[in-house]
Design an enzyme around this catalytic site. Structure first.
Site: not given
Length: 371
Positions: A178, A287
């Site tokens: 990520e 997020e």
């Protein structure tokens, strides 16, 4: 805590710091208080693992076909080097970890760790608004994401925008690499946007950010992972974005990361099992984490504005592409969008000739429709 327990804790912290902070040839004090150490390339934390050091890959990766190297890509600017400071050749810049950093990390080990991805323990405290593609064999992805400085309401909250490259096979552990930017006050003592990476080989039970544990091999001499980036986008004004490209090098099999105009480094394929071959899902978006148990947090995702406000006002991920098995970049197929709580943080997908496939995402969190 007893004196004996305090001594044990400090002994553990000092041992941890010795493991994380490597000998340096130069240190640089950033205007935001960070200290950046220039560490010899072969002394970086990941080479504590002999199996990685023995198979060190110094060959440049083969870029995916369709990646236009002639296009001017955004230069990533960081506060620590804003006055012309740099690390000498043969070294990489590493943000120094302090004893207080370790103590704070200990106190939030169950929150800032990425346990909150969908389907995992703690997911109720994490909210997402993302575009995604699944059910395929993917060998990488590229996205341009604009950078913001979101309001983070609580010391323990965080907000991020990133891409996920994952192997999510039923009955197997989820494995990911990520990259993106995040604002995490408890880790950094401010809400400045900072470039970060993360990886996990086992459904977020372990793995880590940046260079805090052995794994990622940094080859770049100019970018310090975890250090503040500037400038950032402002509402209804100039937008600043960074192109993130993660792909599996067809020669070495390692997963490489390029951010803006900079080749950052790679995750050795030997860190993984399923992801050693290919990814099965790609995800883009935001997020937010919060431990607020009563009223919804007012921590912002992206710009803090909903996706329907569009360009200049909402966060975006644009020119979304995936890398296929022939090492070629293609438009993302069958892009879908999902938001855990759309009245708090939303997402909207679209397509245009200049942006290709894109999403707008984000929101303010707490509002009359998100109490």
């Amino acid at each position: 805590m007893s004196r004996s327990d305090e001594l044990k804790t400090m002994k553990w912290i000092n041992a941890r710091l010795k493991k994380i902070n490597k000998p340096f040839v130069k240190s640089i004090k950033s205007s935001d208080g960070d200290i950046i150490d220039c560490v010899l390339f072969n002394l970086q934390p990941t080479f504590d693992l002999p199996e990685i050091k023995e198979k060190m890959n110094l060959d440049p990766p083969e870029m995916p076909k369709g990646h236009d190297s002639t296009t001017m890509e955004t230069e990533i600017k960081q506060l620590w080097s804003s006055k012309g400071e740099s690390c000498p050749n043969g070294t990489i810049p590493i943000r120094r970890t302090t004893a207080s950093d370790v103590l704070r990390s200990m106190s939030i080990s169950k929150s800032v760790k990425k346990v909150g991805r969908k389907g995992f323990s703690g997911a109720q405290d994490h909210e997402h608004a993302t575009g995604y593609v699944t059910d395929g064999k993917f060998y990488g992805t590229k996205a341009l994401m604009n950078v913001w400085k979101p309001y983070v309401a609580k010391y323990y909250d965080f907000s991020l925008s990133q891409i996920w490259v994952s192997s999510d096979v039923p009955t197997h552990d989820v494995q990911t690499v990520e990259a993106g930017w995040h604002a995490v006050p408890i880790l950094y003592q401010d809400n400045n946007p900072r470039i970060f990476i993360y990886w996990t080989p086992n459904s977020y039970r372990s793995g880590c950010y940046n260079l805090q544990c052995p794994g990622f091999v940094q080859t770049n001499t100019r970018i310090a992972l975890g250090a503040a980036i500037y400038p950032f986008s402002t509402y209804n004004d100039k937008q600043y974005d960074i192109a993130f490209l993660i792909w599996k090098d067809i020669k070495s099999g390692d997963w490489w990361l390029k951010a803006g105009s900079e080749m950052i480094g790679y995750w050795p394929q030997t860190l993984f099992t399923d992801l050693r071959d290919h990814a099965t899902s790609i995800e883009y978006g935001g997020e937010v984490y919060s431990r607020n148990l009563h009223n919804h947090t007012s921590t912002q995702m992206g710009s803090g504005h909903f996706p329907n406000e569009g360009f200049g006002k909402a966060a975006y991920a644009r020119n979304l592409e995936i890398v296929n098995e022939d090492n070629t970049l293609n438009p993302v197929p069958n892009l879908k969008a999902i938001a855990d709580k759309p009245n708090c943080y939303g997402v909207k997908s679209g397509y245009s000739k200049t942006w290709g496939n894109y999403i707008f995402f984000g929101g303010p969190g707490n509002n009359p429709n998100c109490p």
